[in-house]
Enzyme design. Structure first.
Site, PDB file in Angstrom:
ATOM      1  N   LEU A   6     -19.449 -38.056  -7.268  1.00  0.00           N
ATOM      2  CA  LEU A   6     -18.565 -36.982  -6.810  1.00  0.00           C
ATOM      3  C   LEU A   6     -18.692 -36.779  -5.319  1.00  0.00           C
ATOM      4  CD1 LEU A   6     -19.254 -34.327  -9.590  1.00  0.00           C
ATOM      5  CD2 LEU A   6     -17.113 -35.546  -9.207  1.00  0.00           C
ATOM      6  N   GLY A  53     -24.605 -36.392   0.042  1.00  0.00           N
ATOM      7  CA  GLY A  53     -25.076 -35.587   1.164  1.00  0.00           C
ATOM      8  C   GLY A  53     -26.425 -36.061   1.607  1.00  0.00           C
ATOM      9  N   GLY A  54     -26.992 -35.342   2.532  1.00  0.00           N
ATOM     10  CA  GLY A  54     -28.259 -35.755   3.102  1.00  0.00           C
ATOM     11  C   GLY A  54     -29.369 -35.822   2.076  1.00  0.00           C
ATOM     12  N   PHE A  55     -29.276 -35.016   1.033  1.00  0.00           N
ATOM     13  CA  PHE A  55     -30.377 -34.967   0.095  1.00  0.00           C
ATOM     14  C   PHE A  55     -30.134 -35.818  -1.134  1.00  0.00           C
ATOM     15  CE2 PHE A  55     -30.754 -30.767   2.240  1.00  0.00           C
ATOM     16  CZ  PHE A  55     -31.754 -31.199   3.080  1.00  0.00           C
ATOM     17  N   GLY A  56     -29.036 -36.486  -1.172  1.00  0.00           N
ATOM     18  CA  GLY A  56     -28.807 -37.358  -2.311  1.00  0.00           C
ATOM     19  C   GLY A  56     -27.361 -37.399  -2.710  1.00  0.00           C
ATOM     20  N   VAL A 111     -24.236 -37.004  -5.719  1.00  0.00           N
ATOM     21  CA  VAL A 111     -23.884 -36.174  -6.860  1.00  0.00           C
ATOM     22  C   VAL A 111     -22.960 -36.972  -7.771  1.00  0.00           C
ATOM     23  CG1 VAL A 111     -22.836 -34.030  -7.622  1.00  0.00           C
ATOM     24  CG2 VAL A 111     -24.078 -34.102  -5.476  1.00  0.00           C
ATOM     25  N   LYS A 169     -27.155 -33.945  -9.492  1.00  0.00           N
ATOM     26  CA  LYS A 169     -27.582 -34.228  -8.124  1.00  0.00           C
ATOM     27  C   LYS A 169     -28.854 -35.046  -8.184  1.00  0.00           C
ATOM     28  CE  LYS A 169     -28.672 -30.791  -5.129  1.00  0.00           C
ATOM     29  NZ  LYS A 169     -28.349 -29.843  -4.052  1.00  0.00           N
ATOM     30  N   ASP A 176     -27.144 -21.943   4.442  1.00  0.00           N
ATOM     31  CA  ASP A 176     -26.219 -23.053   4.703  1.00  0.00           C
ATOM     32  C   ASP A 176     -24.863 -22.783   4.066  1.00  0.00           C
ATOM     33  OD1 ASP A 176     -25.458 -25.436   5.857  1.00  0.00           O
ATOM     34  OD2 ASP A 176     -26.212 -26.680   4.219  1.00  0.00           O
TER      35      ASP A 176
END
Ligand SMILES: *[C@@H]1O[C@H](CO)[C@@H](O)[C@H](O)[C@H]1NC(C)=O
Ligand SMILES: *[C@@H]1O[C@H](CO)[C@@H](O)[C@H](O)[C@H]1NC(C)=O
Ligand SMILES: *[C@@H]1O[C@H](CO)[C@@H](O)[C@H](O)[C@H]1NC(C)=O
Ligand SMILES: *[C@@H]1O[C@H](CO)[C@@H](O)[C@H](O)[C@H]1NC(C)=O
Ligand SMILES: *[C@@H]1O[C@H](CO)[C@@H](O)[C@H](O)[C@H]1NC(C)=O
Ligand SMILES: *[C@@H]1O[C@H](CO)[C@@H](O)[C@H](O)[C@H]1NC(C)=O
Ligand SMILES: *[C@@H]1O[C@H](CO)[C@@H](O)[C@H](O)[C@H]1NC(C)=O
Ligand SMILES: *[C@@H]1O[C@H](CO)[C@@H](O)[C@H](O)[C@H]1NC(C)=O
Ligand SMILES: *[C@@H]1O[C@H](CO)[C@@H](O)[C@H](O)[C@H]1NC(C)=O
Ligand SMILES: *[C@@H]1O[C@H](CO)[C@@H](O)[C@H](O)[C@H]1NC(C)=O
Ligand SMILES: *[C@@H]1O[C@H](CO)[C@@H](O)[C@H](O)[C@H]1NC(C)=O
Ligand SMILES: *[C@@H]1O[C@H](CO)[C@@H](O)[C@H](O)[C@H]1NC(C)=O
Length: 832
Positions: A524, A527-530, A532, A546, A643
């Site tokens: 989907l 992002g920076g953290f992984g 989705v 996620k 954020d």
């Protein structure tokens, strides 16, 4: 070159007069020479001062020992007699103030007792001549060299003979040319420079490593150099922002250079009388110190014996590696772990289908490599094959991690694996086991995520190691410790330690199946953290999954925040977390699936924007406000999201907004109003000035982000755009329309039919109130909700948002996010 000025003569000042002496030196404007020429001398009371004045060479007495005189070099601004960076006659103090330092053409530097004429210290060098000089350099290094010839070799320098202190400009390691060491030796006491019990030395057998020795016993170990830092001191990276460190490995030396970084306070590392390495920084108030090594009890060398790993948090704990059990179980149970662990099952050693396998232990400081074999040419894969092919090889790891995923070189262990500790970020260690022992053991998987998380904290990695030790689970922990471990000591206490979080644990296999093995088609967003993924679990429940960054340490903080924090929150305007999964290195979070993607994919999209009429937009604004209000004050906790941005606002099938992505959220304690961070994370444009500039965040930082979102929802313009009819950004543009009485021009033209003038104007005014520079002027979310929901609530007039409006558009470009940690901060739940 001018004849060196004679050193200023003082009578024999006892050391207690140091401060006075220094004051006098400065007040009188007198400048001492920085060099001693052959035939010259310096008597007690005279000094050399380096050009620029930073360092002084002279005689001193340690605090409380006025009868002992030493020749030393100290940081001029410091009046502390025990802060000498270098001392000549460590073990031979002069009895009285009769010392004379001479430079002779035959023997170089010599410290004489002026009374008896005896030599108490000598530089023991060769090559001195009549034209030699001893010069105190601006770095604090005393060098003996030929005069007027900067290319002449240094014949002797104090930096080659460190005492207990290391400062910028010095080296640490092995001098292959002379066979000597650049090492540290502790003093006997804080005020006694005599040779003490500890030595800190680089060992270059195996990979370069640093040991603190107490006599012939290893006390602490830094861990093998991995190309970036010493494996057990990953914070070298940050601590050494005080310095830059450069490792040199050539035919002359294997050593690192410690280089100063301009603008930092003067800092010295001291191997103290107890074997600890302390860092002393000179601040306006004097010396500030903290212990750098040991960082925790797990730093004690081989605390857990062989084939074990030490986990420092929340209290030091030894665990056998998977496939190993304590050699002395009863002693082990009583915390006497020095006996270590032994293999449960002998290795098969390359015997057909029964061949051994490697079990990955990640996130560790690598074992002692003193007896290990290093091969800098092999890739990690080749290493694994070599290790497997050699019956005596028990483990291997990458030797140089600079290449990221393409690590080069490797180290292979044959004997015991000793002194392993979990660190963050740590390295991967591949331990050889028989096939049956390396298979992941499954326990009952009915723990909630929260319980899993607690266990995770005590025993990484998960779950393989963890479930090998049933005893672990049996141990109940003190709730306070759990809270501390989870929240970190810097955070306010709260009730997160409550174990009633009912967040289901989902099997990794089920998740892989649900996402088609994490196929691209199911993705989907990213992002920076992984990444989705969309998936279907159980009875056709659509979920968004996620997958936090793989690899040691990555995403741990975000996982912690989300799994524990969000599981506790339930509000219709917050995205629901349905479950989680921890599997080895993998950390996954499972959310409700929201079909209508994120707000930014609609309001900023040329066609989709027409789908959102004014009543829907107004509903979205109010929904976000309620969600925030819940976070800020209606939940049992006070949570700051940090954020907020349209890509973090998801929309359900009724277009109700749901705030997502709590990876950066912070919990505030009861009366806490503001906090500070030096790791500013968030997205440029949505960050309030005080946060972006000073790292100060409060509830009002979220208010600011919310104000920006209101203006974006109404105008359909992105804060990150650079042209706004001639204004540098959206805030300046909105403010000018407001002051010109043309506020309605801000409303997205696609809304002209559906917008209700009074509602839109109120929203813009509320938006402008929220983005005011002064956090105190911004309303609390409770007021915002009232203002939005009760149209008779009077509104204040906003003040001009100066800060970002005229700060220029530079830096406000697309995808510009501000982070000190190189993390990309875009939402991970946004649609594509
Ligand atoms: C060094 O240079 C200075 C002037 O630059 C000169 O006066 C002095 O005699 C020189 N000393 C030697 C030993 O050459
Ligand atoms: C030190 O130098 C002075 C002259 O500056 C001289 O009189 C004295 O003898 C010297 N002392 C020694 C020990 O060389
Ligand atoms: C001086 O150096 C020589 C060799 O460089 C060494 O053998 C001797 O032990 C040293 N003397 C002292 C007093 O350190
Ligand atoms: C300076 O030192 C270098 C290296 O020792 C030597 O080659 C050179 O001749 C010296 N120059 C003078 C002017 O003494
Ligand atoms: C280090 O700092 C502490 C206070 O923070 C102080 O008590 C201690 O004396 C200092 N240690 C040294 C060696 O200066
Ligand atoms: C190899 O495995 C077989 C069967 O498991 C066993 O009988 C034999 O002793 C093993 N050989 C070695 C060298 O370990
Ligand atoms: C290295 O080998 C020696 C000799 O076998 C042994 O005494 C020592 O403990 C080993 N060191 C490590 C770190 O394994
Ligand atoms: C590693 O490779 C270099 C160049 O390819 C070669 O010179 C060196 O001998 C190799 N070292 C080992 C230990 O194989
Ligand atoms: C296995 O490894 C040890 C230690 O590195 C080495 O001494 C030995 O020669 C190796 N054996 C083989 C067969 O390669
Ligand atoms: C997922 O991967 C596993 C192992 O790689 C494989 O057995 C399975 O068939 C895959 N499933 C799908 C749906 O691709
Ligand atoms: C929102 O989702 C619903 C249900 O999937 C769908 O019917 C509707 O068209 C979507 N609206 C938008 C704006 O995408
Ligand atoms: C709306 O606000 C007005 C003025 O503050 C107040 O008198 C009124 O009771 C409020 N209405 C509701 C429904 O809260």
């Amino acid at each position: 070159m001018a004849e060196p000025r004679p050193a200023i003569k003082f009578l024999n000042f006892p050391s207690v007069i140091f401060p006075l002496l220094l004051l006098f030196l400065r007040a009188s404007g007198a400048t001492a020479s920085d060099m001693l020429i052959t035939g010259g001398n310096i008597t007690d009371g005279e000094t050399l001062v380096s050009a620029g004045g930073s360092f002084t060479l002279g005689f001193f007495s340690p605090t409380g020992v006025p009868t002992k005189r030493y020749l030393g070099i100290w940081y001029t601004a410091s009046a502390d007699a025990d802060a000498a960076c270098w001392v000549a006659n460590l073990d031979n103090p002069l009895g009285k103030a009769s010392g004379v330092l001479v430079l002779s053409s035959t023997g170089g530097l010599r410290l004489l007792d002026g009374g008896s004429g005896q030599t108490v210290w000598s530089s023991n060098m060769t090559g001195a001549s009549a034209s030699s000089v001893a010069k105190l350099l601006p770095s604090g290094n005393l060098v003996v060299q030929e005069q007027n010839n900067s290319s002449a070799a240094v014949m002797w320098q104090s930096f080659d003979h460190p005492s207990n202190t290391m400062i910028a400009g010095m080296k640490f390691g092995k001098n292959l040319r002379t066979g000597g060491d650049w090492s540290l030796t502790s003093w006997r006491a804080q005020n006694d420079p005599a040779t003490g019990a500890y030595r800190r030395v680089m060992d270059t057998n195996g990979l370069p490593d640093i040991f603190t020795w107490q006599g012939d016993v290893k006390k602490y170990r830094a861990g093998p150099w991995n190309g970036l830092w010493f494996s057990g001191i990953p914070d070298m990276d940050s601590n050494y922002r005080l310095f830059s460190v450069q490792m040199v490995e050539d035919s002359d030396e294997i050593a690192y250079d410690l280089n100063a970084i301009a603008g930092n306070p003067f800092t010295r590392f001291v191997l103290d009388e107890a074997g600890a390495v302390k860092l002393f920084m000179f601040m306006t108030s004097g010396w500030t110190n903290f212990t750098w090594i040991p960082a925790d009890d797990c730093d004690e060398y081989a605390k857990c014996g062989a084939f074990s790993v030490c986990n420092a948090a929340p209290t030091p704990q030894c665990n056998c590696l998977q496939g190993f059990s304590p050699v002395f179980p009863s002693q082990w149970a009583q915390s006497d772990t020095s006996g270590g662990c032994r293999r449960d099952e002998p290795l098969r050693c390359g015997n057909g289908t029964a061949a051994d396998q490697f079990k990955l232990v990640n996130g560790v400081k690598l074992p002692d490599t003193h007896n290990a074999t290093v091969n800098m040419n092999a890739t990690l894969e080749q290493c694994g094959a070599m290790c497997l092919a050699n019956c005596s090889c028990v483990a291997y790891a990458a030797a140089d991690i600079r290449g990221g995923d393409h690590v080069s070189g490797c180290v292979m262990w044959t004997g015991d694996i000793v002194d392993v500790k979990y660190v963050n970020p740590g390295q991967d260690l591949y331990v050889r086991l028989t096939k049956s022992r390396s298979a992941t053991k499954r326990g009952t998987w009915q723990q909630s995520c929260f319980q899993l998380w607690q266990l995770y904290l005590y025993s990484r990695p998960l779950p393989s190691t963890l479930f090998g030790y049933a005893s672990f689970r049996a141990k109940r922990r003190n709730k306070d410790i759990v809270e501390k471990a989870i929240l970190g000591s810097s955070r306010a206490p709260n009730d997160l330690g409550d174990e009633n979080v009912d967040l289901p644990f989902v099997n990794f296999g089920d998740i892989a199946a649900a996402t088609n093995n994490f196929s691209e088609d199911n993705m989907l967003g990213q992002g920076g953290f992984g990444k989705v993924y969309k998936g279907t679990l159980g009875q056709n429940i659509k979920v968004a999954i996620k997958r936090l960054g793989q690899g040691s340490g990555q995403g741990v903080e975000e996982f912690r925040n989300e799994a524990i924090l969000i599981a506790k929150l339930q509000h219709r305007n917050l995205v629901r977390l349905l479950g989680c999964c921890i599997h080895g290195d993998e950390k996954l979070l499972i959310y409700e699936y929201l079909p209508n993607k994120s707000l930014d994919s609609i309001i900023f999209d040329a066609t989709n924007k027409y789908l959102l009429d004014w009543p829907t937009r107004f509903k979205i604004i109010k929904g976000i406000a309620r969600g925030l209000l819940y976070l800020h004050q209606d939940s049992r906790l006070t949570i700051i999201h940090r954020d907020l941005k349209p890509s973090n606002i998801l929309l359900d099938e009724d277009m109700s907004p749901k705030i997502s992505d709590f990876g950066m959220a912070r919990i505030f304690g009861g009366n806490q109003q503001e906090a500070n961070t030096n790791r500013v994370v968030g997205t440029y444009g949505y960050m309030s000035p005080e946060y972006a500039m000073d790292g100060a965040f409060s509830l009002k930082s979220d208010t600011y982000g919310f104000g920006v979102i209101i203006l974006e929802i109404i105008s359909g313009l992105k804060i990150s755009l650079t042209h706004y009819n001639g204004f540098p950004n959206l805030l300046a543009y909105a403010w000018n329309l407001w002051t010109d009485g043309k506020t309605m021009d801000l409303v997205d033209s696609c809304l002209s039919k559906s917008s209700t003038r009074t509602e839109a104007l109120r929203c813009i005014q509320i938006g402008l109130l929220c983005v005011q520079d002064n956090p105190n002027s911004r309303p609390l979310m409770s007021s915002v909700v009232t203002m939005l929901e009760n149209e008779t609530t009077p509104l204040l007039a906003p003040k001009q948002p100066m800060y970002f409006s005229y700060w220029g558009a530079q830096g406000a470009g697309e995808n510009t996010s501000c982070s000190l940690n190189n993390m990309s901060l875009s939402s991970v739940l946004e649609g594509r």
